[in-house]
Enzyme design. Structure first.
Site, mmCIF file in Angstrom:
data_model
loop_
_atom_site.group_PDB
_atom_site.id
_atom_site.type_symbol
_atom_site.label_atom_id
_atom_site.label_comp_id
_atom_site.label_asym_id
_atom_site.label_seq_id
_atom_site.Cartn_x
_atom_site.Cartn_y
_atom_site.Cartn_z
ATOM 1 N N CYS A 36 -7.039 -21.593 -42.165
ATOM 2 C CA CYS A 36 -7.730 -20.395 -42.656
ATOM 3 C C CYS A 36 -9.245 -20.479 -42.497
ATOM 4 O O CYS A 36 -9.942 -19.498 -42.709
ATOM 5 C CB CYS A 36 -7.408 -20.171 -44.131
ATOM 6 S SG CYS A 36 -7.922 -21.549 -45.158
ATOM 7 N N ASP A 38 -11.264 -22.213 -44.362
ATOM 8 C CA ASP A 38 -11.942 -22.473 -45.628
ATOM 9 C C ASP A 38 -12.446 -23.913 -45.685
ATOM 10 O O ASP A 38 -11.955 -24.784 -44.976
ATOM 11 C CB ASP A 38 -10.995 -22.190 -46.804
ATOM 12 C CG ASP A 38 -10.789 -20.691 -46.993
ATOM 13 O OD1 ASP A 38 -11.646 -19.933 -46.520
ATOM 14 O OD2 ASP A 38 -9.785 -20.303 -47.592
ATOM 15 N N CYS A 61 -9.562 -20.436 -51.308
ATOM 16 C CA CYS A 61 -8.896 -19.414 -52.113
ATOM 17 C C CYS A 61 -8.534 -19.977 -53.494
ATOM 18 O O CYS A 61 -8.789 -21.142 -53.797
ATOM 19 C CB CYS A 61 -7.630 -18.978 -51.402
ATOM 20 S SG CYS A 61 -6.443 -20.317 -51.318
ATOM 21 N N CYS A 105 -3.181 -24.800 -48.365
ATOM 22 C CA CYS A 105 -4.413 -24.859 -49.164
ATOM 23 C C CYS A 105 -4.498 -26.176 -49.930
ATOM 24 O O CYS A 105 -5.588 -26.703 -50.150
ATOM 25 C CB CYS A 105 -4.460 -23.707 -50.159
ATOM 26 S SG CYS A 105 -4.077 -22.113 -49.413
HETATM 27 FE FE1 FES Z 1 -7.861 -21.046 -47.222
HETATM 28 FE FE2 FES Z 1 -6.230 -21.164 -49.279
HETATM 29 S S1 FES Z 1 -6.357 -19.568 -47.822
HETATM 30 S S2 FES Z 1 -7.692 -22.617 -48.652
#
Ligand code: FES
Length: 151
Positions: A36, A38, A61, A105
């Site tokens: 993702c 992140d 998230c 995640c």
């Molecule tokens: Fe990226 Fe959860 S969607 S860490």
């Protein structure tokens, strides 16, 4: 929607433990999530092989916040070996589970801990298998970032 998440997940998301930074950290791990994009940053304070303090910051998230919060609780006050043995599965189990689409995640926390410990050993000038493991984790990240779509 909240039915998808256990009470523990909601609690750690609403009141995350150990959020922040450690100015004089002994090890810092920063990792991106290939799925993702992140980011997670993990700070460790280590004395006599014990993780005496841990803090994290994430641009992730809610599931990333909850799993990192739980992961920091699980390694705080523990030995480095205990922290190295921490798996994302153990963290997810401790949270009472996560929806399958959010399991990626939870990997962020485990990987960030490993990278922070690798950073610690590097700074100490100690050769430890976790350094290679962390390089592989980061390598996968690079591969992903530099991936050129076929079409
Ligand atoms: Fe990226 Fe959860 S969607 S860490």
């Amino acid at each position: 929607m909240s039915m998808l998440y256990s009470e523990e997940v909601m609690d750690h998301f609403a009141n995350p433990r150990n959020v922040g930074i450690i100015e004089d950290a002994d090890g810092i791990g920063e990792i991106g999530n290939a799925k993702c994009g992140d980011i997670m940053k993990m700070y460790l304070k280590i004395e006599n092989n014990i993780i005496v303090d841990v803090k994290f910051k994430t641009f992730g998230c809610g599931a990333a916040v909850a799993t990192s919060s739980m992961a920091t609780e699980m390694i705080k006050g523990k030995s480095i070996d205990d922290a190295l043995a921490l798996t994302n599965k153990a963290v997810v189990d401790a949270l009472g589970g996560l929806p399958a689409v959010k399991v990626h995640c939870s990997v962020l926390a485990e990987e960030a801990v490993k990278c922070a410990l690798a950073d610690y050993y590097k700074k100490q000038g100690i050769d430890h298998p976790v350094i290679k493991e962390a390089e592989e984790i980061m390598g996968h990240d690079d591969e992903h970032e530099h991936e050129i779509p076929e079409e």
